[in-house]
Design a protein around this motif. Structure first.
Motif, PDB file in Angstrom:
ATOM      1  N   LEU A   1     -43.746 -17.866 -16.046  1.00  0.00           N
ATOM      2  CA  LEU A   1     -43.085 -16.824 -15.280  1.00  0.00           C
ATOM      3  C   LEU A   1     -42.287 -17.440 -14.139  1.00  0.00           C
ATOM      4  CD1 LEU A   1     -46.054 -14.277 -15.026  1.00  0.00           C
ATOM      5  CD2 LEU A   1     -44.096 -14.155 -16.583  1.00  0.00           C
ATOM      6  N   TYR A   2     -41.244 -16.736 -13.719  1.00  0.00           N
ATOM      7  CA  TYR A   2     -40.437 -17.188 -12.582  1.00  0.00           C
ATOM      8  C   TYR A   2     -39.928 -15.964 -11.831  1.00  0.00           C
ATOM      9  CZ  TYR A   2     -36.087 -15.846 -14.874  1.00  0.00           C
ATOM     10  OH  TYR A   2     -35.076 -15.117 -15.448  1.00  0.00           O
ATOM     11  N   PRO A   3     -39.581 -16.090 -10.548  1.00  0.00           N
ATOM     12  CA  PRO A   3     -39.116 -14.933  -9.773  1.00  0.00           C
ATOM     13  C   PRO A   3     -37.807 -14.371 -10.336  1.00  0.00           C
ATOM     14  CG  PRO A   3     -39.753 -16.744  -8.321  1.00  0.00           C
ATOM     15  CD  PRO A   3     -39.720 -17.304  -9.707  1.00  0.00           C
ATOM     16  N   ALA A   4     -37.742 -13.063 -10.468  1.00  0.00           N
ATOM     17  CA  ALA A   4     -36.569 -12.415 -11.046  1.00  0.00           C
ATOM     18  C   ALA A   4     -35.293 -12.829 -10.326  1.00  0.00           C
ATOM     19  CB  ALA A   4     -36.730 -10.904 -10.992  1.00  0.00           C
ATOM     20  N   GLY A   5     -34.280 -13.205 -11.105  1.00  0.00           N
ATOM     21  CA  GLY A   5     -32.974 -13.537 -10.557  1.00  0.00           C
ATOM     22  C   GLY A   5     -32.858 -14.935  -9.991  1.00  0.00           C
ATOM     23  N   ASP A   6     -33.927 -15.731 -10.026  1.00  0.00           N
ATOM     24  CA  ASP A   6     -33.930 -17.065  -9.432  1.00  0.00           C
ATOM     25  C   ASP A   6     -33.604 -18.103 -10.514  1.00  0.00           C
ATOM     26  OD1 ASP A   6     -34.437 -19.480  -8.151  1.00  0.00           O
ATOM     27  OD2 ASP A   6     -36.203 -18.743  -7.093  1.00  0.00           O
ATOM     28  N   ALA A   7     -32.310 -18.368 -10.704  1.00  0.00           N
ATOM     29  CA  ALA A   7     -31.878 -19.288 -11.759  1.00  0.00           C
ATOM     30  C   ALA A   7     -32.384 -20.703 -11.511  1.00  0.00           C
ATOM     31  CB  ALA A   7     -30.353 -19.275 -11.871  1.00  0.00           C
ATOM     32  N   GLU A   8     -32.504 -21.083 -10.244  1.00  0.00           N
ATOM     33  CA  GLU A   8     -32.999 -22.426  -9.934  1.00  0.00           C
ATOM     34  C   GLU A   8     -34.456 -22.581 -10.375  1.00  0.00           C
ATOM     35  OE1 GLU A   8     -33.738 -25.269  -5.988  1.00  0.00           O
ATOM     36  OE2 GLU A   8     -32.365 -23.565  -5.887  1.00  0.00           O
ATOM     37  N   ALA A   9     -35.284 -21.550 -10.142  1.00  0.00           N
ATOM     38  CA  ALA A   9     -36.677 -21.599 -10.581  1.00  0.00           C
ATOM     39  C   ALA A   9     -36.762 -21.604 -12.099  1.00  0.00           C
ATOM     40  CB  ALA A   9     -37.452 -20.410 -10.012  1.00  0.00           C
ATOM     41  N   LEU A  10     -35.901 -20.841 -12.757  1.00  0.00           N
ATOM     42  CA  LEU A  10     -35.888 -20.844 -14.222  1.00  0.00           C
ATOM     43  C   LEU A  10     -35.507 -22.219 -14.745  1.00  0.00           C
ATOM     44  CD1 LEU A  10     -36.021 -19.507 -16.989  1.00  0.00           C
ATOM     45  CD2 LEU A  10     -33.703 -18.613 -16.607  1.00  0.00           C
ATOM     46  N   ALA A  11     -34.515 -22.846 -14.126  1.00  0.00           N
ATOM     47  CA  ALA A  11     -34.119 -24.200 -14.542  1.00  0.00           C
ATOM     48  C   ALA A  11     -35.295 -25.170 -14.421  1.00  0.00           C
ATOM     49  CB  ALA A  11     -32.938 -24.673 -13.705  1.00  0.00           C
ATOM     50  N   GLU A  12     -36.076 -25.042 -13.347  1.00  0.00           N
ATOM     51  CA  GLU A  12     -37.233 -25.921 -13.168  1.00  0.00           C
ATOM     52  C   GLU A  12     -38.215 -25.762 -14.318  1.00  0.00           C
ATOM     53  OE1 GLU A  12     -38.835 -24.876  -9.403  1.00  0.00           O
ATOM     54  OE2 GLU A  12     -37.214 -25.830  -8.236  1.00  0.00           O
ATOM     55  N   ARG A  13     -38.456 -24.510 -14.761  1.00  0.00           N
ATOM     56  CA  ARG A  13     -39.373 -24.281 -15.892  1.00  0.00           C
ATOM     57  C   ARG A  13     -38.830 -24.902 -17.173  1.00  0.00           C
ATOM     58  NH1 ARG A  13     -40.456 -21.858 -11.075  1.00  0.00           N
ATOM     59  NH2 ARG A  13     -42.189 -20.389 -11.160  1.00  0.00           N
ATOM     60  N   ILE A  14     -37.534 -24.740 -17.396  1.00  0.00           N
ATOM     61  CA  ILE A  14     -36.929 -25.310 -18.600  1.00  0.00           C
ATOM     62  C   ILE A  14     -37.047 -26.829 -18.593  1.00  0.00           C
ATOM     63  CG2 ILE A  14     -34.754 -25.608 -19.840  1.00  0.00           C
ATOM     64  CD1 ILE A  14     -33.969 -22.786 -18.858  1.00  0.00           C
ATOM     65  N   ILE A  15     -36.772 -27.432 -17.454  1.00  0.00           N
ATOM     66  CA  ILE A  15     -36.837 -28.895 -17.342  1.00  0.00           C
ATOM     67  C   ILE A  15     -38.269 -29.381 -17.562  1.00  0.00           C
ATOM     68  CG2 ILE A  15     -36.585 -30.826 -15.727  1.00  0.00           C
ATOM     69  CD1 ILE A  15     -34.224 -29.221 -14.479  1.00  0.00           C
ATOM     70  N   GLN A  16     -39.247 -28.692 -16.988  1.00  0.00           N
ATOM     71  CA  GLN A  16     -40.648 -29.076 -17.176  1.00  0.00           C
ATOM     72  C   GLN A  16     -41.022 -29.095 -18.652  1.00  0.00           C
ATOM     73  OE1 GLN A  16     -43.326 -26.609 -14.858  1.00  0.00           O
ATOM     74  NE2 GLN A  16     -42.038 -26.789 -13.028  1.00  0.00           N
TER      75      GLN A  16
END
Length: 379
Positions: free
Chosen positions: A323-338
């Motif tokens: 899960l990641y905070p809604a609208g936070d593309a930077e946090a989503l990128a971190e999940r993808i990279i992990q």
């Protein structure tokens, strides 16, 4: 003691013109319970599907149509006219319902719920399945009070599709049971090759609230960090759509046309899930209880999902997805990279999503819970 109900004692009221969204839910019930009766208000995609699949269908093909306005104040001003029309349709259903021993009326939208309310006055049990959000603060709380008052009049039982939705109806004093949505299996589990490249997809109508722009920005950021990530965007419309043009401009400016593609609408998306490593659910506003999230789990596709609405009730953070905070593309990128950098963890999540989907989000579970809810009305 009352004889337990069977699907033959239940009628589901539907808008026969619907194609996507809530129309998926009556299709699930029709596949799972072929003896359930469907009342279709008008002809259209859903009615044609029910007919083609030999569902027991009653057609109300009147020239009188509900026209619920999106503007709440205008909708409330039309209330008396809608009730008059609902009374008319309820009267039309007495004969076929008596012939088929219908005891429960199950609905999804306000138009059909008004008819169910009239049938409740006539002795039938009225069940409202709630799949949409309502805004508690809309018009200074008037919207919530109106919905609660309507439910007290017209519903014997509310079936919110998530605890998040249930929170909007707690003040109605109508009994409630949360029943999460479900999906039908379409294929056996399939292991995809280890990345790279990591193949991701995002799906849904191309509009800002669905958050495709977050997926695009996150994948571009992951690629800038050295990760070979690809993204396919399913949904539309892709033409004459300013939002789609905005997505294309962002992709073009990042020189990512070969890695991020707009695929348009897709009728066999479920079959394609097996070819991707990760799904992205990027909803900006609260997601009530996403059918697509249920489908991805049943298909064994882990998600990086927006932690909004009912989604955290479905996706186990760190187990079946992230899960990641809604609208936070930077946090989503971190999940993808992990996940790109830990292929074993991604594979473990895939298996966990599949197991959770097949255990908790098949139609068998939803059907059992729904039938238990019906029977609770006669206990």
């Amino acid at each position: 003691m009352n004889t337990p109900l069977t699907p033959t004692n239940v009628a589901m009221l539907v808008n026969g013109q619907e194609r996507y969204g809530i129309a998926t839910i009556p299709r699930l019930y029709a596949q799972h319970w072929p003896d359930m009766v469907f009342v279709s208000f008008g002809r259209g995609d859903l009615y044609e599907w029910l007919s083609a699949n030999h569902a027991r269908t009653v057609l109300i093909d009147s020239t009188d149509r509900f026209a619920i306005r999106k503007n709440l104040l205008r909708a409330m001003s039309d209330y008396r006219r809608h009730l008059h029309l609902a009374r008319k349709h309820a009267d039309e259903l007495h004969a076929p319902f008596a012939d088929q021993d219908i005891r429960v009326v199950h609905t999804h939208r306000l138009t059909e719920q008004l008819v169910a309310g009239m049938l409740k006055e006539d002795g039938y049990k009225s069940v409202w399945q709630i799949n949409n959000n309502s805004s508690p603060g809309r018009l200074g709380g008037m919207s919530r009070r109106f919905n609660h008052r309507l439910a007290r009049w017209g519903a014997d039982l509310l079936l919110p599709a998530s605890d998040f939705i249930a929170g909007n109806w707690k003040g109605s004093s109508v009994p409630m049971r949360t029943i999460h949505n479900a999906a039908m299996p379409v294929a056996d589990f399939h292991e995809v090759p280890d990345p790279p490249p990591m193949r991701c997809l995002v799906a849904g109508r191309l509009e800002h609230s669905k958050g495709h722009h977050s997926a695009v920005a996150a994948v571009i950021a992951a690629r800038d960090a050295g990760c070979d990530v690809r993204l396919d965007i399913y949904g539309g419309p892709v033409d004459d759509n300013a939002y789609a043009d905005q997505l294309r401009d962002t992709i073009r400016q990042a020189d990512a046309e070969q890695h991020i593609e707009l695929k348009g609408f897709c009728d066999d998306l479920r079959q394609r899930h097996r070819d991707y490593h990760l799904g992205l659910q990027c909803r900006i506003d609260p997601e009530p209880c996403s059918l697509w999230v249920c489908e991805t789990m049943v298909d064994g596709l882990p998600l990086a999902a927006s932690a909004t609405g009912g989604t955290p009730e479905l996706v186990q953070d760190g187990q079946t997805g992230m899960l990641y905070p809604a609208g936070d593309a930077e946090a989503l990128a971190e999940r993808i990279i992990q996940l790109y950098r830990d292929a074993d963890r991604l594979k473990t999540m895939r298996h966990a999503a599949y197991e959770r989907g097949r255990t908790r989000y098949l139609m068998d579970r939803m059907g059992e819970e729904t039938m238990a809810a019906y029977n609770s009305l006669f206990a």
